[in-house]
Design a protein around this motif. Sequence first.
Motif, short mmCIF file in Angstrom:
data_model
loop_
_atom_site.label_atom_id
_atom_site.label_comp_id
_atom_site.label_asym_id
_atom_site.label_seq_id
_atom_site.Cartn_x
_atom_site.Cartn_y
_atom_site.Cartn_z
N ASP A 1 18.51 -35.66 -5.16
CA ASP A 1 18.90 -36.48 -4.00
C ASP A 1 18.00 -37.72 -3.93
N ALA A 2 18.23 -38.65 -4.87
CA ALA A 2 17.38 -39.84 -4.97
C ALA A 2 17.49 -40.70 -3.71
N ALA A 3 18.67 -40.70 -3.08
CA ALA A 3 18.84 -41.55 -1.90
C ALA A 3 17.92 -41.09 -0.77
N LEU A 4 17.83 -39.78 -0.56
CA LEU A 4 16.95 -39.27 0.51
C LEU A 4 15.48 -39.47 0.12
N GLN A 5 15.18 -39.25 -1.15
CA GLN A 5 13.80 -39.46 -1.62
C GLN A 5 13.36 -40.90 -1.37
N GLU A 6 14.22 -41.85 -1.71
CA GLU A 6 13.87 -43.27 -1.52
C GLU A 6 13.77 -43.61 -0.03
N HIS A 7 14.64 -43.03 0.76
CA HIS A 7 14.60 -43.28 2.22
C HIS A 7 13.25 -42.82 2.79
N ILE A 8 12.82 -41.62 2.43
CA ILE A 8 11.56 -41.09 2.98
C ILE A 8 10.37 -41.89 2.43
N ASN A 9 10.43 -42.23 1.17
CA ASN A 9 9.32 -43.03 0.61
C ASN A 9 9.21 -44.38 1.31
N ALA A 10 10.35 -44.99 1.61
CA ALA A 10 10.32 -46.28 2.32
C ALA A 10 9.78 -46.11 3.74
N LEU A 11 10.13 -45.01 4.38
CA LEU A 11 9.62 -44.73 5.73
C LEU A 11 8.09 -44.63 5.70
N PHE A 12 7.57 -43.89 4.74
CA PHE A 12 6.11 -43.73 4.62
C PHE A 12 5.45 -45.08 4.33
N THR A 13 6.05 -45.85 3.44
CA THR A 13 5.45 -47.13 3.03
C THR A 13 5.38 -48.09 4.22
N ASP A 14 6.40 -48.07 5.06
CA ASP A 14 6.45 -49.01 6.18
C ASP A 14 5.76 -48.48 7.43
N GLY A 15 5.35 -47.20 7.41
CA GLY A 15 4.96 -46.57 8.68
C GLY A 15 3.50 -46.22 8.80
N ASN A 16 2.63 -47.14 8.40
CA ASN A 16 1.20 -46.82 8.43
C ASN A 16 0.69 -46.51 9.84
N ASP A 17 1.20 -47.21 10.84
CA ASP A 17 0.71 -46.96 12.21
C ASP A 17 1.11 -45.57 12.71
N VAL A 18 2.32 -45.17 12.36
CA VAL A 18 2.77 -43.82 12.76
C VAL A 18 1.93 -42.78 12.04
N TRP A 19 1.75 -42.95 10.74
CA TRP A 19 0.95 -42.01 9.95
C TRP A 19 -0.43 -41.87 10.57
N GLN A 20 -1.05 -43.01 10.89
CA GLN A 20 -2.42 -42.99 11.42
C GLN A 20 -2.48 -42.26 12.76
N ALA A 21 -1.51 -42.50 13.60
CA ALA A 21 -1.49 -41.84 14.91
C ALA A 21 -1.33 -40.32 14.74
N LEU A 22 -0.48 -39.91 13.82
CA LEU A 22 -0.30 -38.47 13.58
C LEU A 22 -1.58 -37.86 13.02
N PHE A 23 -2.21 -38.58 12.12
CA PHE A 23 -3.47 -38.09 11.54
C PHE A 23 -4.55 -37.97 12.61
N ASP A 24 -4.71 -39.02 13.42
CA ASP A 24 -5.78 -39.04 14.42
C ASP A 24 -5.58 -37.93 15.45
N GLU A 25 -4.34 -37.65 15.73
CA GLU A 25 -4.05 -36.66 16.75
C GLU A 25 -4.21 -35.22 16.23
N ASN A 26 -3.82 -35.00 15.00
CA ASN A 26 -3.71 -33.62 14.51
C ASN A 26 -4.83 -33.18 13.57
N LEU A 27 -5.31 -34.08 12.72
CA LEU A 27 -6.26 -33.66 11.69
C LEU A 27 -7.68 -34.13 11.97
N ALA A 28 -7.83 -35.32 12.49
CA ALA A 28 -9.18 -35.83 12.76
C ALA A 28 -9.98 -34.91 13.69
#
Length: 305
Positions: free
Chosen positions: A263-290
């Motif tokens: 399912d390359a289409a879903l793989q590319e969609h999620i990879n693009a989400l991660f690439t564009d979503g640094n602020d979301v990633w950081q907020a999730l990290f700071d809240e849950n893992l830090a």
Amino acid sequence: MRRTTRIAGALAGIAVAALALSACNSGSPGDSGTDGATDDAGGDTALWEVATDVQLEGSPTFDAMTDRGKVVIGVKNDQPGLGYEDAASGERSGFDIGIAQWIAASLGFDEDQIEYQTIPSANREQALVNGDIDYYVGTYSITDKRKEQIDFAGPYFITGQGLLVAADNEDINGPDDLEGKIVCSVTGSTPLQRIRDEYNPGDTVEYDTYSQCVEQLKASAVDAITTDEAILAGYVAQDPDALKIAGEPFSEERYGVGLQKGDAALQEHINALFTDGNDVWQALFDENLAPAGISGEQPEVDPTS
Ligand code: GLU
């Protein structure tokens, strides 16, 4: 189930800015099923909007989700800070749960349209091959062997294999100190394989879940647990008087989102989400893992994952 999440001042600012931007596009910031966070006053400051009118051409997984009107996500439920389910309330929390919800929202599904399935390490590939789940988010290391059966998006996090011991243990300070010791890990996991293949523990015992290993360690039935440090740190944070991490990490575990093969289409969609979503990633990290003392930064997506 609505996740109640708290983010601190500066990050709330980012979230508010993101919401303001997306509100310009959608016109309805407050009542559109947005989620991902709740500010300190209890109001919505969403980390993401639930996307509308999503098209994902050529993705059989997305077609299946759309037909059934919900997304089925494989997760863990006993890994605090990562994938955890509160036994009393049934509420799910953790970094992996946040990642899972963020992906669902990007595909047009809000939290009420998510069905979680708790699936242990040993059964992940089969659940994807069978089509029992649409995707899996749960401390799932990207490996060539697993890629024979499934695909991954990501990586979205990197950690390393470590050791958990009783807080008063002085003998074990790394994987070379395991001679004559009993080490617990989980069936089908990379850390169990590595400790057997590359080190020389006295014995290994395996369970379906890491929380079962923690019970064994607390009962002094085993000397150490081995798995990813990010997982171990969550158990230490729950009980720092009884448990500690011994030594330094001795592998690189790159976490990916497990997908049905091809399912390359879903793989590319999620990879693009991660690439564009640094602020979301950081907020999730700071809240849950830090809070558990885990450090790390968002890894670059590898399209060949
Ligand atoms: N990341 C390792 C793996 O995928 C260990 C954690 C787990 O079992 O989920 O095997």
